[in-house]
Design a protein around this motif. Sequence first.
Motif, mmCIF file in Angstrom:
data_model
loop_
_atom_site.group_PDB
_atom_site.id
_atom_site.type_symbol
_atom_site.label_atom_id
_atom_site.label_comp_id
_atom_site.label_asym_id
_atom_site.label_seq_id
_atom_site.Cartn_x
_atom_site.Cartn_y
_atom_site.Cartn_z
ATOM 1 N N ALA A 126 45.554 46.834 43.900
ATOM 2 C CA ALA A 126 46.987 47.198 43.125
ATOM 3 C C ALA A 126 47.877 46.129 43.809
ATOM 4 O O ALA A 126 49.015 45.860 43.103
ATOM 5 N N LEU A 127 47.690 45.919 45.085
ATOM 6 C CA LEU A 127 49.000 45.074 45.556
ATOM 7 C C LEU A 127 48.805 43.645 45.431
ATOM 8 O O LEU A 127 49.614 42.599 45.396
ATOM 9 N N PHE A 128 47.303 43.118 45.472
ATOM 10 C CA PHE A 128 47.302 41.869 45.337
ATOM 11 C C PHE A 128 46.393 41.370 44.074
ATOM 12 O O PHE A 128 46.110 40.142 43.867
ATOM 13 N N GLY A 129 46.100 42.205 43.105
ATOM 14 C CA GLY A 129 45.393 41.787 41.859
ATOM 15 C C GLY A 129 44.093 40.973 42.071
ATOM 16 O O GLY A 129 43.344 41.153 42.863
ATOM 17 N N GLU A 130 44.285 39.757 41.396
ATOM 18 C CA GLU A 130 43.145 39.046 41.233
ATOM 19 C C GLU A 130 42.458 38.525 42.579
ATOM 20 O O GLU A 130 41.458 38.379 42.968
ATOM 21 N N GLU A 131 43.673 38.058 43.318
ATOM 22 C CA GLU A 131 43.356 37.693 44.849
ATOM 23 C C GLU A 131 42.410 38.644 45.565
ATOM 24 O O GLU A 131 41.589 38.171 46.549
#
Length: 598
Positions: free
Chosen positions: A419-424
């Motif tokens: 949720a915080l960093f998505g795809e990364e």
Amino acid sequence: MPRLVDTTIRVLSQEPLAGLMPTADLLRLAELLDGAGFAYLEVSGGGVFDNAVRRGVESPWERIRALKARTSTPLALALRGRFLVGSRPVGRDFARRFVASAAQSGIGVFRLHDPLNDVDNLREAAEAIVASKSEFEAGLLYGSGRHEALVDAARRLPELGAARLLLNDPAALLQPHRASELVAELREVSGLPVGLYAQGAGGNALAAAIEAARAGADVIAATVYPVALTMHRVSAEAAAQALSGLGLSPGIDMDKLWAAADLVDEHIGDEPVAPLAPRIAVRAAQQKLPVGLVAALDQQLRSQAAGDRLDEVLDEVIKVRDEVGSPPLAAPIGQIVATQALINVLTANRYSTMVDELRELVEGRFGRTPGPIDAGLRRAVERRTEESALAEEDPVELDEIREEAAGLASSEEELLLLALFGEEAEALLRSIRERSGGDESLAARGVDRARAEKIRDLVRIVQETGIGEITIEEDGMRVSVRRQSEQGAPPIVATPQPPPDAEPGTAGPRDDALVRVESPMVGTFYRAPSPDASPFVQEGDAVAPGQTLCILEAMKLMNEVKAEIEAVVRAIHVGNAEPVEYGELLFELEPVAGPPVL
């Protein structure tokens, strides 16, 4: 008597020092620091989480648990208000679940500050910290130039349940005499104990720390000597000795502290050039800006042979900061202001291209700024928002992400990373899943637990150090771990093709009829909002003014490049996820004549 707080592990785990010290030695370091007499060890924060996700080697949650297993001193985590450890504000439920996961992993102290010093932005995370029965240290950033706003914020902190007020000086602006005055004033207006987090070259941070302690500061943040020299922080060794000489002994075991310094020195002591060059430190001190921010801008300019324009960009940073309400330049606000200043200088036209996050800052979506927003900038943002129909993002819903990430996130904490960093975060979580799968395959081959652990250690060494291959032979067992070569797909370069019905030898529109869309910055080019999404545009698509053509990522911020005219996309010159330079050709558009006048 004042006590010292150690920040060595956090600083070593974020840029620019991240990766220099292997995890095994970092854990040995924690054991040494654990017995040195610190009030607590600050081991993680936004920079640590961001770096862990980007490197994709180990979960930041795993690191916290490993440190907790080897220490009895309380462990601390630094949070950025509603941003927590990310770059976007989150809601109440998200903050509650993040804090609960951190506390369960071993965090006993939370240092919570808001990048704008907006106390209202602390409320949701503060409630979660108090509910977790952890210690809540409320931070205030020095550097807005708005003394009354700082004092007013200090008055409001006790109502949030803060146990201590921490004065944080990220830009090395705090002079020793002001440290003394502010510690006394903030303690009086808040009724809370006051501590100090300071940094700065030339010994200024140590002088400020000593004066703060003499004025009654009860905790002082420090780091071991090699890190202090490299990153311009307060040296724990120097501070302990100076305070002891003043009759304010912090109770530090110097032998263990020097042993910790020796261990760190093994990994960063032979670096030929410090990660923060003296030239950068001088510019930062002269312009009163965070040294890390100046270093990032210098790197951006040098990457496009424009290093001689650093002073020009730094002057622009100060102007932009004043126009957006004089916020302290701590992360992530500092990156937003710096990116906009860089664009303003390189385009030679202030705010002709505007970072979306800057618009949101001006619109108040990140909170209340210490000072007023420039009226002209506010009008420009209002016009651009109307033109682009910039919509406010919906709050992150963890349950929705759980459904989308089925099989990838196997726990609450991994869901929070997504949720915080998505795809990364996806690459990191896949790596974790593969390691789990590796355990099963080792067991299936009859490898006992002890040997399996050694094999995992070898894999970790290869991942963390970049070594191509490592082999060990023990008790008749030979194991080799080899790094697989990374062969990416060839770059995709699209070129315009003649239409199907064109005569042989015709090449479509004339070159002089095409409009060039060039990159306004150095960054990474993305054709789609996410890997699974369709590209914003394809060759042959018709586009309208204001329509997004691509995203450029620069300094961790996503910037949309939009069409300025009604046109047809004739050529896309950059492949997805490729780096681009300032002024590099991205698209060629063929203008479309408007509708006939009736």
